[in-house]
Write an enzyme that holds these catalytic residues in place. Structure first.
Site, short mmCIF file in Angstrom:
data_model
loop_
_atom_site.label_atom_id
_atom_site.label_comp_id
_atom_site.label_asym_id
_atom_site.label_seq_id
_atom_site.Cartn_x
_atom_site.Cartn_y
_atom_site.Cartn_z
N LYS A 158 6.75 6.26 -1.65
CA LYS A 158 5.68 7.25 -1.47
C LYS A 158 4.43 6.56 -1.35
CE LYS A 158 3.76 9.08 -5.22
NZ LYS A 158 2.32 8.80 -5.45
N ASN A 159 4.02 5.40 -2.23
CA ASN A 159 2.96 4.57 -2.38
C ASN A 159 2.66 3.54 -1.02
OD1 ASN A 159 2.43 6.22 -4.61
ND2 ASN A 159 2.51 4.37 -6.16
N CYS A 202 -8.37 12.63 -12.40
CA CYS A 202 -6.87 12.93 -12.69
C CYS A 202 -6.57 12.90 -14.27
CB CYS A 202 -5.95 11.98 -11.79
SG CYS A 202 -4.38 12.01 -12.42
N ARG A 261 -10.20 7.30 -13.13
CA ARG A 261 -9.94 7.09 -11.94
C ARG A 261 -11.02 7.13 -10.86
NH1 ARG A 261 -3.84 8.78 -10.33
NH2 ARG A 261 -3.57 6.79 -9.33
N ASP A 320 3.44 3.07 -13.57
CA ASP A 320 4.20 3.95 -13.35
C ASP A 320 5.81 3.91 -13.75
OD1 ASP A 320 1.93 4.74 -11.46
OD2 ASP A 320 2.76 4.34 -9.84
N ARG A 329 6.16 15.99 -6.51
CA ARG A 329 5.12 15.07 -5.73
C ARG A 329 5.84 13.61 -5.25
NH1 ARG A 329 0.39 13.43 -8.81
NH2 ARG A 329 0.52 12.18 -7.10
C1 UD1 Z 1 -1.95 3.25 -7.17
C2 UD1 Z 1 -0.89 4.11 -7.26
C3 UD1 Z 1 -0.65 4.71 -8.38
C4 UD1 Z 1 -0.29 3.67 -9.46
C5 UD1 Z 1 -1.65 2.70 -9.53
C6 UD1 Z 1 -1.60 1.35 -10.39
C7 UD1 Z 1 -0.65 4.89 -4.95
C8 UD1 Z 1 -0.93 6.14 -4.09
N1 UD1 Z 1 -0.93 5.34 -6.17
O1 UD1 Z 1 -3.03 4.21 -7.58
O2 UD1 Z 1 0.90 5.35 -8.44
O3 UD1 Z 1 -0.29 4.07 -10.72
O4 UD1 Z 1 -1.72 2.28 -8.00
O5 UD1 Z 1 -0.54 0.78 -10.07
O6 UD1 Z 1 -0.53 3.69 -4.42
N2 UD1 Z 1 -9.98 1.72 -10.55
C9 UD1 Z 1 -11.60 1.94 -10.86
N3 UD1 Z 1 -12.39 1.98 -9.46
C10 UD1 Z 1 -11.77 2.17 -8.44
C11 UD1 Z 1 -10.29 2.34 -8.19
C12 UD1 Z 1 -9.58 1.91 -9.37
O7 UD1 Z 1 -12.18 1.49 -11.82
O8 UD1 Z 1 -12.45 2.26 -7.35
C13 UD1 Z 1 -9.31 1.97 -11.94
C14 UD1 Z 1 -8.64 3.13 -12.18
O9 UD1 Z 1 -9.30 3.98 -12.97
C15 UD1 Z 1 -7.33 2.29 -12.85
C16 UD1 Z 1 -7.19 1.18 -12.24
O10 UD1 Z 1 -8.35 0.70 -11.64
O11 UD1 Z 1 -7.51 2.41 -14.37
C17 UD1 Z 1 -6.18 0.93 -11.24
O12 UD1 Z 1 -6.26 2.00 -10.29
P1 UD1 Z 1 -5.71 1.56 -8.77
O13 UD1 Z 1 -5.11 0.38 -8.71
O14 UD1 Z 1 -6.86 1.85 -7.97
O15 UD1 Z 1 -4.71 2.84 -8.66
P2 UD1 Z 1 -4.47 3.87 -7.36
O16 UD1 Z 1 -4.69 2.95 -5.84
O17 UD1 Z 1 -5.50 5.09 -7.36
#
Ligand code: UD1
Length: 421
Positions: free
Chosen positions: A22-23, A118, A123, A307, A400
């Site tokens: 999925k990711n 979320c 996030r 995850d 999902r």
């Molecule tokens: C992706 C995965 C999700 C997984 C996560 C961490 C997808 C679709 N989803 O989510 O399943 O749990 O990686 O492995 O690929 N953060 C910030 N600012 C930002 C972006 C992120 O502070 O602009 C923080 C988030 O709040 C969180 C951490 O960074 O605490 C990790 O988030 P991130 O790696 O961005 O996760 P996703 O890409 O949303």
């Protein structure tokens, strides 16, 4: 609303086939925007989040053909007619924001809602926005969303304060068509980043270093259509590995990449499970030795995946001894602990640490609520070994991210059914 009814099951046995990730598929579908031609994506799982991304592509004018029976999606992005993602679609999932970089690079504009906070944490998308600004994008943001413009993106050095998966992907996509070279430092190293980079390179991009903490993208004038098969889902793989262990079963997990699940393998072995990398797949046995406690700490890849934390916590409630679970990636990802405790687990949460007492006979079936995707999967796993029958509500979270979850579990002998309320 649908729910799962799960009854205490015999140890799971047999083979299970893992679906495409999925990711990986979500950013890859977003990246098809950059081609301006036809891209064919194979091993696409039939999931709600994938449907949302297809609907987003459709809403901006792409021609999307879904052949679910052969897990294929074909996207013709030569017909893009607008750069605004409808609010109703953008709000449905965080990964909708992953289209921003591609849309901006291809059309010079992107208007999209900020994905909703979320349940598993705040996030924010500040790192995505900071990175795109570093490439020269003008981004106006308010509570509703962002309005981004860039006549031409210019390559630059982008340092990420945290190795965010989505920010790395968004910036990588935008940089493929930027003028000059972009370097992403402290980039995320997840296998899904490598899969996206491989896809973009097949489209004509020049990306090096994906899978390390420094990614270099040399901008090109134009990309083109291509064909790609998505990597297997390492979180689905891990979930079935834990399903084998928690039920003290013996399961062969096919279409898995052992290298992508190293920390899960290591922790299962620490608990006393036996994991073998066989010709046909990963074989996990929980029936050979008594399982014992271990501590886990989630980290960005190649650390233990956040995850997989919930599913592993379910397992730890059934082993001998007390384990500690540290969640370092998300600030609020222990909601499943309260649900597991409703089943008798008695987990103590203090900030980012959970103390999990274990005992083979702790869990008892009851009504529980899926709090999020992986937390919901953890409740299913716990229910497989809980005494009696469990009812799991709000399973839309689970659906999902797990293709044919009920069918795959039943194929291994689980007693689970999906009923419409
Ligand atoms: C992706 C995965 C999700 C997984 C996560 C961490 C997808 C679709 N989803 O989510 O399943 O749990 O990686 O492995 O690929 N953060 C910030 N600012 C930002 C972006 C992120 O502070 O602009 C923080 C988030 O709040 C969180 C951490 O960074 O605490 C990790 O988030 P991130 O790696 O961005 O996760 P996703 O890409 O949303």
């Amino acid at each position: 609303m649908a729910k799962y009814i799960v009854t205490s099951s015999a140890p799971l046995r047999g083979e299970v086939q893992i679906s495409g990730a999925k990711n990986a598929v979500l950013p890859i579908l977003a990246a098809t925007v950059l081609a301006g031609e036809v891209c064919e994506i194979n091993d696409v799982p039939d999931l709600r989040d994938v449907q949302v991304m297809c609907n987003i592509l459709d809403s901006i004018g792409c021609k999307v053909t879904q052949e679910k029976e052969i897990s294929r999606v074909t996207v013709d992005s030569s017909t893009i007619s607008n750069s605004e993602v409808p609010y109703a679609l953008a709000k449905l999932m965080r990964a909708s924001f992953f289209i921003t970089g591609a849309l901006l690079a291809k059309t010079g504009k992107a208007k999209i809602a900020i994905p909703g906070g979320c349940a598993i944490g705040n996030r924010p998308v500040d790192l995505h926005i900071k990175g795109l600004r570093m490439l020269g994008a003008q981004i106006y943001e308010d509570n509703a969303g962002i309005d981004a413009h860039a006549e031409k993106l210019i390559g630059n050095l982008v340092y990420l304060d945290f190795p965010s998966v989505g920010a790395t992907e968004n910036i990588m996509m935008a940089a493929t068509l930027a003028e000059g070279t972009t370097t992403i430092e402290n980039a995320a190293e997840e296998p899904e980043i490598v899969d996206l980079a491989n896809f973009l390179n097949k489209m004509g991009a020049k990306i090096k270093g994906a899978g390390t903490d420094t990614i270099k993208i040399e901008g090109v004038e134009k990309l083109h259509g291509t064909r790609h098969t998505v990597i297997p889902d390492r979180i689905e793989t891990g979930t079935f590995m834990v399903a084998a262990a928690i039920t003290r079963g013996d399961v062969l997990i096919k279409n898995s990449v052992p290298d992508h699940v190293r920390p899960v393998i290591a922790k299962l072995i620490e608990c006393g499970a036996v994991v073998n990398d066989e010709v046909d797949g990963l074989r996990v046995r929980g029936d050979l030795k008594p399982l014992v406690a271990t501590d886990i700490k989630t980290l960005p890849y190649p650390g233990f995946p956040t995850d997989m934390q919930a599913q592993f916590m379910a397992l730890l409630t059934t082993v001998e001894g007390t384990s500690q679970v540290f969640e370092t990636v998300f600030e609020n990802r222990f909601m499943h602990a309260a649900e597991l405790s409703k089943m008798g687990a008695n987990i103590r949460v203090e900030g980012r640490k959970a103390t999990v007492p274990g005992d083979k006979f702790t869990l008892k079936g009851t009504q529980v609520i899926s709090t999020d995707l992986r937390g919901g999967a953890a409740l299913v796993l716990a229910s497989l070994v809980a005494k009696g029958t469990s009812e799991i509500l709000d399973i839309f979270h689970i659906e999902r991210g797990y293709e044919n979850f009920v069918e795959k579990l039943r194929g291994l002998g689980a007693i689970i059914e999906r009923v419409e309320d």
